[in-house]
Design an enzyme around this catalytic site. Structure first.
Site, PDB file in Angstrom:
ATOM      1  N   CYS A   2       0.832  -1.198   0.000  1.00  0.00           N
ATOM      2  CA  CYS A   2       0.000   0.000   0.000  1.00  0.00           C
ATOM      3  C   CYS A   2       0.870   1.253   0.000  1.00  0.00           C
ATOM      4  CB  CYS A   2      -0.945   0.047   1.196  1.00  0.00           C
ATOM      5  SG  CYS A   2      -2.051  -1.344   1.346  1.00  0.00           S
ATOM      6  N   LYS A 595       6.667  -4.872  -2.634  1.00  0.00           N
ATOM      7  CA  LYS A 595       8.089  -4.659  -2.376  1.00  0.00           C
ATOM      8  C   LYS A 595       8.370  -4.593  -0.885  1.00  0.00           C
ATOM      9  CE  LYS A 595      12.378  -3.603  -3.435  1.00  0.00           C
ATOM     10  NZ  LYS A 595      13.256  -4.638  -4.008  1.00  0.00           N
TER      11      LYS A 595
END
Length: 600
Positions: A2, A595
């Site tokens: 997010c 990531k």
């Protein structure tokens, strides 16, 4: 996982938000949205899919000087328009975006929202509805926001708009990254500095359980008791050009090519004025004096830790355990009397690792963070920090951070060995330089790596990587690279384990990659290759010069065998890249992956 961006100032808010969200795409997301405020009110645009899809639904003609934006990674509720952020309260007064996980949202819903009909399945909507309930009960917005924050259990980074005070963004943070960026006639907030580089490189760090009142000319930080907190800003070393692809088609390829440069920077950074490898004295002493070291990591960082364990044990003579962070939290082993914990995290924000750090600090143990991001949560909360100096890593599949972690662990082990009066037997500065040159030479052989990927992996459903000793640890990383970006079911195995079950999976044409860089196991791994070849495997041996055989598919430049992982991983990274490319996969943003994993 997010991302949040907020802006208030004099410029076109929607474009700053959209560009900022594009810089956060690498974190992983499944939907996105923005809310912008002008004299007519608050306007919400959101969409399932990519930022490009969001751009299609945003009113290009709308003018606004303030806004908040969000990229969502589904944790509560499926990826959908209704579950995408921003979320609005029942009466439409409040608009909110949120990263993290609210663990007690069900209880909050039952206690405060019995008469409110929720539109989504998210924990986030519960937060904005509770805020409105408190305002309806007589509190002002700041009081309602603060009261709600005191009720929340879990992690959050929040940005809130009030339709009756559209010149202010209310912000809060707990266990989820959030920064405030400063400007002359504007201020900006984001999960990551990279989202703000388009307008500023001056930032203020927020600590857990803090809230911020942001206007175009003021930033006021408070704790949850309402006390004002004074904190100095800092100038980031990042430049906007650091996060651009340049002429590269993908970030992953760019970052693979940057590895030799990173190696040389690490060598330069960790040398003293006499050219001797050095880390701060208290860190060297902590490693040398520990009776056992526990390396904690996730994914690629865990794999780097497996290599680092060998260096610390072989050179510094200190026993080491390597643990997956998510397992350690729930299955803590018996600890030694004087342990040192080393946390490996590219982002410094990995939630599972932070959970372990909180546990071990509560027990009074020392902790060292090795990270790529100064000022990150793990860096701030550990006793010591060593930086990777790898520059921003944007691609989800880690390349240069992995080799940087190994190099820094090698430096740390060497310095600790020296402090313990142990000679490691070679000049690490010189050998790291040779390894950097070898990595550079390998990056120039992309055509060969692409040919191998085409030959072995274009139509394969699975693949295996086998090695022994240090090679085995590189194999598990090579398998991870392949599976995460090409979606091929790939596994790394210790060569000697084949006969204990795995060999049953070998069939005609199964790709098997073998690493052979360690002399003492060279004959053994070649024996394993013959075993799988006899059962129909399509074998590819990657060997170190001096240990090579006429039938080997690729020969690596000669380097010190202890540092072979720095070199042998490069072909595996490139093979994975080209395999994904030829299979039509999104190399930089593979499906379902983020990531920076900031929720447990």
């Amino acid at each position: 996982m997010c991302g949040i961006v907020g802006y208030i100032g004099q410029l076109d808010a929607k474009e700053i938000l959209l560009k900022g969200l594009e810089k956060l795409e690498y974190r992983g997301y499944d939907s996105a949205g923005i809310a912008v405020a002008n004299e007519q009110g608050i306007h919400v645009f959101k969409e399932k899919g990519r930022i490009a899809d969001l751009r299609e639904v945003v009113d290009a003609n709308i003018e606004a000087k303030a806004g908040i934006g969000h990229t969502r990674w589904a944790t509560h509720g499926e990826p959908s328009y209704l579950n995408a952020h921003p979320h609005q309260s029942a009466l439409g007064r409040f608009t909110l975006v949120h990263n993290g996980v609210i663990e007690n949202y069900v209880q909050l819903k039952q206690e405060y929202l019995q008469d409110v009909e929720l539109k989504s399945d998210t924990d986030t909507e519960v937060v904005v509805q509770v805020i409105e309930q408190f305002v309806n009960g007589g509190l002002d917005t700041e009081e309602a926001f603060r009261k709600t924050l005191t009720l929340l259990k879990g992690s959050y980074a929040i940005a809130l708009f009030d339709n009756e005070n559209r010149e202010t963004i209310f912000v809060a943070k707990n266990k989820s990254p959030l920064l405030v960026g400063l400007g002359d006639t504007f201020n900006v907030v984001a999960s990551d500095a990279m989202a703000m580089l388009q307008v500023t490189n001056e930032y203020v760090e927020l600590m857990d359980k803090e809230m911020v009142i942001v206007t175009d000319d003021q930033v006021v930080i408070k704790n949850l008791d309402g006390d004002v907190i004074s904190r100095a800003s800092y100038i980031a070393e990042l430049d906007a050009s650091d996060i651009e692809k340049g002429t590269y088609p993908h970030y992953m390829l760019k970052e693979t090519d940057e590895q030799p440069v990173v190696m040389r920077k690490i060598i330069q950074t960790y040398q003293d004025e006499n050219g001797k490898l050095s880390v701060p004295g208290d860190i060297a002493a902590a490693v040398a004096e520990a009776d056992r070291i526990y390396i904690i990591g996730c994914g690629t960082s865990y794999h780097a830790g497996l290599v680092g364990k060998q260096y610390i044990e072989m050179w510094a003579n200190v026993p080491v355990e390597v643990h997956v962070a998510s397992e350690f939290s729930y299955n803590m082993p018996l600890l030694s009397k004087k342990p040192l914990f080393i946390f490996l995290s590219q982002s410094g924000e990995t939630a599972d690792s932070r959970a372990v750090l909180v546990q071990v600090k509560a027990l009074g143990h020392k902790a060292l963070t090795i990270t790529n991001v100064p000022g990150s949560t793990l860096s701030r909360e550990a006793d010591y920090t060593l930086l990777l100096h790898a520059g921003p890593e944007i691609a989800v599949a880690s390349t240069k951070a992995y080799t940087a972690q190994i190099a820094v662990l090698a430096v740390l082990a060497s310095v600790a060995a020296d402090k313990n009066g142990i000679d490691i037997g070679f000049d690490l500065v010189k050998e790291l330089g040779i390894a950097a040159n070898a990595m550079e030479a390998l990056c120039d052989q992309k055509d060969e790596m692409e040919m191998i990927a085409r030959e072995y992996l274009t139509v394969s459903r699975n693949a295996f990587f086998i090695g022994r000793g240090l090679d085995y640890f590189v194999c598990v990383e090579g398998a991870l690279k392949l599976k995460e970006i090409s979606y091929i079911q790939a596994e790394g195995f210790a060569g000697g384990e084949l006969k204990h079950g795995t060999i049953a999976l070998i069939e005609q044409g199964t790709p098997v990659f073998a690493l052979a860089t360690q002399e003492h196991v060279n004959l053994s791994i070649r024996g394993n290759v013959k075993e799988v070849a006899a059962r129909g495997a399509n074998t590819c041996i990657i060997s170190l010069k001096g240990l090579d055989d006429a039938d080997d598919r690729f020969v690596l430049p000669e380097v010190n065998p202890a540092l072979a992982p720095l070199v042998s991983v490069v072909p595996l990274q490139l093979i994975a890249y080209y395999a994904a490319l030829h299979r039509g996969c999104d190399v930089d943003k593979p499906r379902n992956l983020a990531k920076s994993v900031t929720v447990e």
